[in-house]
Design an enzyme around this catalytic site. Structure first.
Site, mmCIF file in Angstrom:
data_model
loop_
_atom_site.group_PDB
_atom_site.id
_atom_site.type_symbol
_atom_site.label_atom_id
_atom_site.label_comp_id
_atom_site.label_asym_id
_atom_site.label_seq_id
_atom_site.Cartn_x
_atom_site.Cartn_y
_atom_site.Cartn_z
ATOM 1 N N LYS A 193 -52.842 26.479 59.762
ATOM 2 C CA LYS A 193 -51.412 26.252 59.468
ATOM 3 C C LYS A 193 -51.079 26.796 58.101
ATOM 4 C CE LYS A 193 -47.365 24.370 60.303
ATOM 5 N NZ LYS A 193 -46.753 25.646 59.904
ATOM 6 N N LYS A 195 -54.821 21.039 51.391
ATOM 7 C CA LYS A 195 -53.545 20.305 51.409
ATOM 8 C C LYS A 195 -53.413 19.496 52.704
ATOM 9 C CE LYS A 195 -50.160 23.028 50.218
ATOM 10 N NZ LYS A 195 -48.972 23.921 50.112
ATOM 11 N N LYS A 238 -52.613 31.489 55.849
ATOM 12 C CA LYS A 238 -51.451 32.067 55.174
ATOM 13 C C LYS A 238 -51.278 33.484 55.673
ATOM 14 C CE LYS A 238 -48.753 30.501 51.834
ATOM 15 N NZ LYS A 238 -48.541 29.049 51.680
ATOM 16 N N SER A 298 -43.393 20.291 58.530
ATOM 17 C CA SER A 298 -43.782 21.304 59.525
ATOM 18 C C SER A 298 -44.600 20.642 60.637
ATOM 19 C CB SER A 298 -44.646 22.391 58.885
ATOM 20 O OG SER A 298 -43.855 23.408 58.319
HETATM 21 N N1 GLU Z 1 -45.446 27.618 52.749
HETATM 22 C C1 GLU Z 1 -45.493 26.199 52.593
HETATM 23 C C2 GLU Z 1 -46.698 25.781 51.789
HETATM 24 O O1 GLU Z 1 -47.226 26.561 51.024
HETATM 25 C C3 GLU Z 1 -45.374 25.473 53.920
HETATM 26 C C4 GLU Z 1 -46.442 25.806 54.902
HETATM 27 C C5 GLU Z 1 -46.176 25.197 56.294
HETATM 28 O O2 GLU Z 1 -45.206 24.491 56.460
HETATM 29 O O3 GLU Z 1 -46.983 25.476 57.172
HETATM 30 O O4 GLU Z 1 -47.126 24.662 51.817
#
Ligand code: GLU
Length: 425
Positions: A82, A106, A118, A358
């Site tokens: 994710k 995270k 990513k 999300s």
């Molecule tokens: N781009 C955001 C982050 O760095 C959200 C990632 C997501 O929602 O998957 O946490």
């Protein structure tokens, strides 16, 4: 736009390479603290899958440009990969790998059943027309198609992308599948299965983390926000709504300051209209560097990596740093801030609100069911505050910084998942 051929031995230490070095340093510290063996540490230091693609884009004048795109799945042991998709000219494979690694810790830290990923495309979206951007997004998605899917890897917005980008991702994937697959991406428009509360989720999480770390009434607490984009502008708004005095903000166009507190709602409207905060009449101009050195209670870096360094950390006077961005503080700066008694609420905790909502969006998609904004807000607050309390108490118990504690928890959970699953074959 130009062809950029990535080299496996880059001559330059890019900002992306620095971000990856920071991420690896943080992993090393956590692995040492947890007593992980070298083999497992190496597994966690290397992405499971990493794809580089060349994306051809037809420009409006008929020219063909080729840009580099990436999707990195750092870890998938706790669930599907994710993480966001970034459009930025400076992005490279190292940066995307670092960002994917931070996503892994995270998701583990806040207890949602995902690994980390990513994506990135090395392009300046502001230099493209909407139609060029759509063609670029669709072609990038088709290039990374074998990797993504609601049970495999779920992209989301990040720097330079938004809900329109996510709608194109969803459509491109769905057309290829032959039916609508809303769960392949999060941060979608409401009409395509987006979730209430997703747009402001990262900023709401920053507000929750900042108020929890303050541990006192926010009334009159002074705040400076670096970055006035998707995360920073709404974080400034929510902190101001809670009673804080947002005295300074910056974006690429400049920085503005008002000792009595900025009218954040007006500033947001001004920036939306003019393209940036520069020239806002109800404030004084400030340099980008000076914003970091203001005598404020809270500093919120909410843009890119590596902005708090050994060079400016000694001059930071904020008592509390709440990281809305990913990787804004280098390890060297971390040591200086810790020695000066500055409390840093680390990125993988402070900006987790985005991926939390999300996750809630994806759960709703998988069930074809929608929750109210009140339900989303409650679940977000719960997950944020649980993680905050866990990090705070581990830091106190073991004499760690909040970043070290957050990594010990995140890395520890992923390591445990690996150990429980065992190694195939
Ligand atoms: N781009 C955001 C982050 O760095 C959200 C990632 C997501 O929602 O998957 O946490």
């Amino acid at each position: 736009m130009s062809i950029m051929v990535p080299s496996t031995t880059p001559a330059l230490i890019t900002p992306g390479r620095q971000a990856l070095d920071s991420a690896l340093h943080q992993l090393d510290q956590a692995a040492a603290h947890l007593g992980l063996d070298d083999g497992l540490r190496t597994m966690l230091a290397t992405p499971r899958r990493s794809l580089t693609v060349s994306v051809p884009v037809r420009r409006e004048d008929g020219r063909l440009d080729v840009v580099q795109g990436y999707r990195v799945q750092h870890n998938v042991s706790r669930g599907p990969a994710k993480g966001g998709l970034r459009f930025h000219p400076g992005t490279d494979i190292h940066e995307v790998t670092a960002l994917a690694m931070w996503m892994t810790w995270k998701c583990a830290l806040v207890g949602i059943p995902y690994g980390g990923a990513k994506g990135g495309v090395a392009v300046d979206p502001a230099g493209l027309t909407t139609r060029e951007l759509e063609r670029l997004t669709r072609r990038y998605v088709s290039e990374i198609m074998p990797l993504i899917g609601p049970e495999k890897d779920i992209p989301a917005p990040d720097v330079g992308t938004d809900e329109q980008t996510m709608a194109w991702v969803m459509d491109t994937y769905s057309v290829s599948a032959g039916y609508s697959v809303p769960g392949v991406v999060t941060g979608k428009p409401m009409t395509l299965g987006g979730s209430l509360g997703r747009t402001g989720a990262t900023s709401r999480g920053v507000q929750i983390a900042a108020l929890a770390a303050l541990g006192r009434s926010p009334e009159g607490v002074t705040v400076a926000v670096q970055g006035f984009g998707k995360v920073g502008a709404l974080a400034a708004q929510y902190l101001s709504d809670a009673g804080c005095k947002v005295v300074a903000v910056s974006d690429v166009t400049g920085a503005v300051y008002r000792a009595a507190g900025l009218d954040v709602a007006r500033l947001r409207a001004y920036a939306a209209e003019t393209g940036g905060v520069r020239g806002f009449h109800q404030a004084d101009a400030l340099s980008h560097e000076d914003l970091f050195e203001l005598d404020v209670d809270v500093l919120v870096p909410a843009a890119l990596e590596g902005v708090i360094t050994e060079a400016n950390a000694p001059r930071i006077r904020a008592r509390l740093v709440v990281e809305g961005a990913n990787g804004p503080t280098t390890p060297g700066a971390d040591e200086i801030l810790a020695a000066n008694g500055t409390l840093v609420v680390p990125d993988i905790l402070a900006n987790a609100g985005g991926v939390i909502v999300s996750y809630l969006e994806w759960v709703q998609n998988m069930q074809a069911y929608a929750w109210s904004s009140g339900e989303i807000e409650l679940k977000l607050r719960d997950l944020m505050l649980n993680a905050f309390t866990e990090v705070k108490s581990l830091a106190a118990e073991r004499g760690l910084t909040m970043r070290q504690a957050a990594h010990v928890i995140g890395v520890g959970r992923v390591a445990e998942a690996h150990q429980m699953r065992g190694l195939y074959p």
